[in-house]
Design a protein around this motif. Structure first.
Motif, PDB file in Angstrom:
ATOM      1  N   ALA A 211      -3.837   8.750  -4.958  1.00 39.44           N
ATOM      2  CA  ALA A 211      -4.026   7.801  -3.867  1.00 39.44           C
ATOM      3  C   ALA A 211      -2.735   7.641  -3.063  1.00 39.44           C
ATOM      4  O   ALA A 211      -2.753   7.638  -1.833  1.00 39.44           O
ATOM      5  CB  ALA A 211      -4.479   6.452  -4.412  1.00 39.44           C
ATOM      6  N   TYR A 212      -1.614   7.535  -3.774  1.00 38.31           N
ATOM      7  CA  TYR A 212      -0.322   7.377  -3.102  1.00 38.31           C
ATOM      8  C   TYR A 212      -0.030   8.568  -2.194  1.00 38.31           C
ATOM      9  O   TYR A 212       0.431   8.402  -1.054  1.00 38.31           O
ATOM     10  CB  TYR A 212       0.788   7.217  -4.142  1.00 38.31           C
ATOM     11  CG  TYR A 212       2.161   7.016  -3.543  1.00 38.31           C
ATOM     12  CD1 TYR A 212       2.555   5.765  -3.082  1.00 38.31           C
ATOM     13  CD2 TYR A 212       3.058   8.080  -3.435  1.00 38.31           C
ATOM     14  CE1 TYR A 212       3.813   5.578  -2.526  1.00 38.31           C
ATOM     15  CE2 TYR A 212       4.312   7.903  -2.879  1.00 38.31           C
ATOM     16  CZ  TYR A 212       4.684   6.642  -2.423  1.00 38.31           C
ATOM     17  OH  TYR A 212       5.936   6.458  -1.864  1.00 38.31           O
ATOM     18  N   LEU A 213      -0.289   9.764  -2.679  1.00 36.76           N
ATOM     19  CA  LEU A 213      -0.039  10.962  -1.872  1.00 36.76           C
ATOM     20  C   LEU A 213      -0.901  10.960  -0.611  1.00 36.76           C
ATOM     21  O   LEU A 213      -0.446  11.368   0.466  1.00 36.76           O
ATOM     22  CB  LEU A 213      -0.319  12.216  -2.703  1.00 36.76           C
ATOM     23  CG  LEU A 213       0.665  12.503  -3.843  1.00 36.76           C
ATOM     24  CD1 LEU A 213       0.190  13.698  -4.664  1.00 36.76           C
ATOM     25  CD2 LEU A 213       2.074  12.740  -3.294  1.00 36.76           C
ATOM     26  N   THR A 214      -2.138  10.491  -0.740  1.00 37.13           N
ATOM     27  CA  THR A 214      -3.026  10.433   0.425  1.00 37.13           C
ATOM     28  C   THR A 214      -2.484   9.466   1.466  1.00 37.13           C
ATOM     29  O   THR A 214      -2.440   9.776   2.665  1.00 37.13           O
ATOM     30  CB  THR A 214      -4.446   9.998   0.005  1.00 37.13           C
ATOM     31  OG1 THR A 214      -4.987  10.965  -0.892  1.00 37.13           O
ATOM     32  CG2 THR A 214      -5.357   9.880   1.224  1.00 37.13           C
ATOM     33  N   TYR A 215      -2.055   8.288   1.016  1.00 33.80           N
ATOM     34  CA  TYR A 215      -1.506   7.309   1.958  1.00 33.80           C
ATOM     35  C   TYR A 215      -0.226   7.833   2.612  1.00 33.80           C
ATOM     36  O   TYR A 215       0.012   7.593   3.800  1.00 33.80           O
ATOM     37  CB  TYR A 215      -1.221   5.988   1.238  1.00 33.80           C
ATOM     38  CG  TYR A 215      -2.466   5.251   0.796  1.00 33.80           C
ATOM     39  CD1 TYR A 215      -3.475   4.931   1.707  1.00 33.80           C
ATOM     40  CD2 TYR A 215      -2.637   4.873  -0.537  1.00 33.80           C
ATOM     41  CE1 TYR A 215      -4.613   4.258   1.296  1.00 33.80           C
ATOM     42  CE2 TYR A 215      -3.781   4.204  -0.948  1.00 33.80           C
ATOM     43  CZ  TYR A 215      -4.764   3.892  -0.029  1.00 33.80           C
ATOM     44  OH  TYR A 215      -5.897   3.232  -0.431  1.00 33.80           O
ATOM     45  N   CYS A 216       0.587   8.553   1.856  1.00 33.82           N
ATOM     46  CA  CYS A 216       1.807   9.140   2.417  1.00 33.82           C
ATOM     47  C   CYS A 216       1.479  10.200   3.465  1.00 33.82           C
ATOM     48  O   CYS A 216       2.098  10.258   4.536  1.00 33.82           O
ATOM     49  CB  CYS A 216       2.668   9.747   1.315  1.00 33.82           C
ATOM     50  SG  CYS A 216       3.488   8.531   0.256  1.00 33.82           S
ATOM     51  N   ASP A 217       0.503  11.048   3.153  1.00 27.37           N
ATOM     52  CA  ASP A 217       0.093  12.091   4.101  1.00 27.37           C
ATOM     53  C   ASP A 217      -0.425  11.472   5.404  1.00 27.37           C
ATOM     54  O   ASP A 217      -0.097  11.932   6.510  1.00 27.37           O
ATOM     55  CB  ASP A 217      -0.990  12.974   3.482  1.00 27.37           C
ATOM     56  CG  ASP A 217      -0.448  13.885   2.393  1.00 27.37           C
ATOM     57  OD1 ASP A 217       0.781  14.052   2.320  1.00 27.37           O
ATOM     58  OD2 ASP A 217      -1.258  14.422   1.613  1.00 27.37           O
ATOM     59  N   LEU A 218      -1.242  10.427   5.277  1.00 25.22           N
ATOM     60  CA  LEU A 218      -1.782   9.763   6.465  1.00 25.22           C
ATOM     61  C   LEU A 218      -0.671   9.088   7.258  1.00 25.22           C
ATOM     62  O   LEU A 218      -0.699   9.083   8.502  1.00 25.22           O
ATOM     63  CB  LEU A 218      -2.847   8.745   6.064  1.00 25.22           C
ATOM     64  CG  LEU A 218      -4.176   9.325   5.582  1.00 25.22           C
ATOM     65  CD1 LEU A 218      -5.047   8.236   4.951  1.00 25.22           C
ATOM     66  CD2 LEU A 218      -4.932   9.997   6.725  1.00 25.22           C
ATOM     67  N   SER A 219       0.315   8.526   6.566  1.00 30.44           N
ATOM     68  CA  SER A 219       1.432   7.874   7.260  1.00 30.44           C
ATOM     69  C   SER A 219       2.237   8.881   8.067  1.00 30.44           C
ATOM     70  O   SER A 219       2.685   8.584   9.185  1.00 30.44           O
ATOM     71  CB  SER A 219       2.344   7.176   6.246  1.00 30.44           C
ATOM     72  OG  SER A 219       1.671   6.128   5.588  1.00 30.44           O
TER      73      SER A 219
END
Length: 323
Positions: A211-219
């Motif tokens: 989940a953290y990686l997804t939020y980082c990618d979107l950011s």
């Protein structure tokens, strides 16, 4: 809508396949609007609003979606004067946004109830997806989870099915959320709505790293405003913080939330998670600061209500000992 806040193709009937089964998940209007949708769903509401006003739609369906997204951007920011003007708009999605503003802001329970009925009626009469989405959110606010999920399920768009996932998670139906996510996979897996739904399910099923990686990618892909590409919107920063909290990394979560609170100092989601982090880190003064602000800006927040009820119970117990 916080963030799940959602905009949809207009004048579309409740699409059904043979035997009454939902058709495969579809996109809303043409891909010409994907950038608009993605920025809206990741919480870049100002940028999405600007895109709504600058993008030239190629057909009436796309234009209607743009108009509806504009209304929901005004709802999210909020821009009250423009929302008031939308009460008489020809676009059902803008009318729905104006109604939702009353539902969210009015302190008159009778007025709120009346506008909830109007919103539901508009969704039924217009068959407009944006109206249906806001109507589903309105139903969930009253605890009518099943009705909200069924309304979302009836519309085969990525955004509406993502809402279905969030609704299932909100009422702790994790297996239903996983099923809904698997059903919407494959249609537009690169869309922000799908990726946010995936991250939410990962958090609910114990995979905060993914989940953290997804939020980082979107950011990185959708930077907020003119700030650095690592910051992301308030919504994405909060998502990163939740992921770090699940990993027991509370100091890192506070860093994420500090970036968010610098932009949105009165955001209830940011404040309540700062309260949680302060508790885990044993920082009583920080907790009291954030809790006092939360109590002031959102006195009806469930966390505030529960905390006050506990304090009241202890006060009564103490009084009973001295009676």
């Amino acid at each position: 809508e916080g963030g799940i806040l959602r905009t949809l193709r207009a004048s579309s009937p409740f699409a059904r396949g043979q035997g009454g089964c939902p058709e495969p998940v579809q996109n809303m209007a043409e891909d010409e609007l994907q950038e608009v949708r993605d920025n809206f769903y990741v919480g870049n509401f100002q940028k999405a609003l600007q895109l709504c006003e600058s993008v030239q739609a190629s057909n009436d369906i796309a234009q209607n979606e743009l108009n509806a997204t504009l209304g929901r951007c005004c709802l999210a920011i909020p821009v009250i004067d423009r929302l008031k003007a939308m009460q008489t708009s020809e676009c059902p999605g803008q009318q729905a946004a104006a109604m939702m503003a009353v539902i969210l802001k009015s302190k008159n329970e009778q007025q709120r109830a009346a506008f909830k009925e109007k919103l539901t009626a508009l969704a039924e009469s217009s068959h407009d997806l944006s109206c249906a989405l806001l109507a589903a959110i309105s139903l969930s606010m009253d605890g009518s989870w099943n009705e909200a999920v069924q309304l979302a399920k009836a519309h085969p768009t990525v955004e509406m099915q993502a809402l279905r996932v969030f609704l299932c998670l909100s009422c702790n139906q994790i297996s239903m959320a996983e099923k809904a996510l698997s059903e919407m996979a494959g249609s537009n897996n690169d869309s922000a709505a799908f990726r946010l739904a995936t991250a939410a399910v990962k958090l609910a099923t114990g995979d905060p790293e993914e989940a953290y990686l997804t939020y980082c990618d979107l950011s990185s892909q959708f930077p907020a405003g003119d700030r650095d590409s690592e910051s992301g919107s308030v919504l994405l920063q909060t998502g990163k913080a939740l992921s770090n909290m699940q990993r027991g990394m509370f100091a890192e979560a506070v860093e994420d939330l500090q970036r968010a609170i610098a932009v949105a100092p009165n955001d209830p989601d940011v404040l309540v998670n700062l309260c949680a982090c302060s508790t885990h880190l044993g920082k009583k003064e920080d907790f009291q600061q954030y809790y006092t602000t939360l109590e002031k800006v959102c006195p009806s927040h469930p966390y505030v209500a529960k905390t006050q009820s506990i304090n009241t119970a202890f006060t009564r117990f103490k009084a009973s000992l001295t009676a």
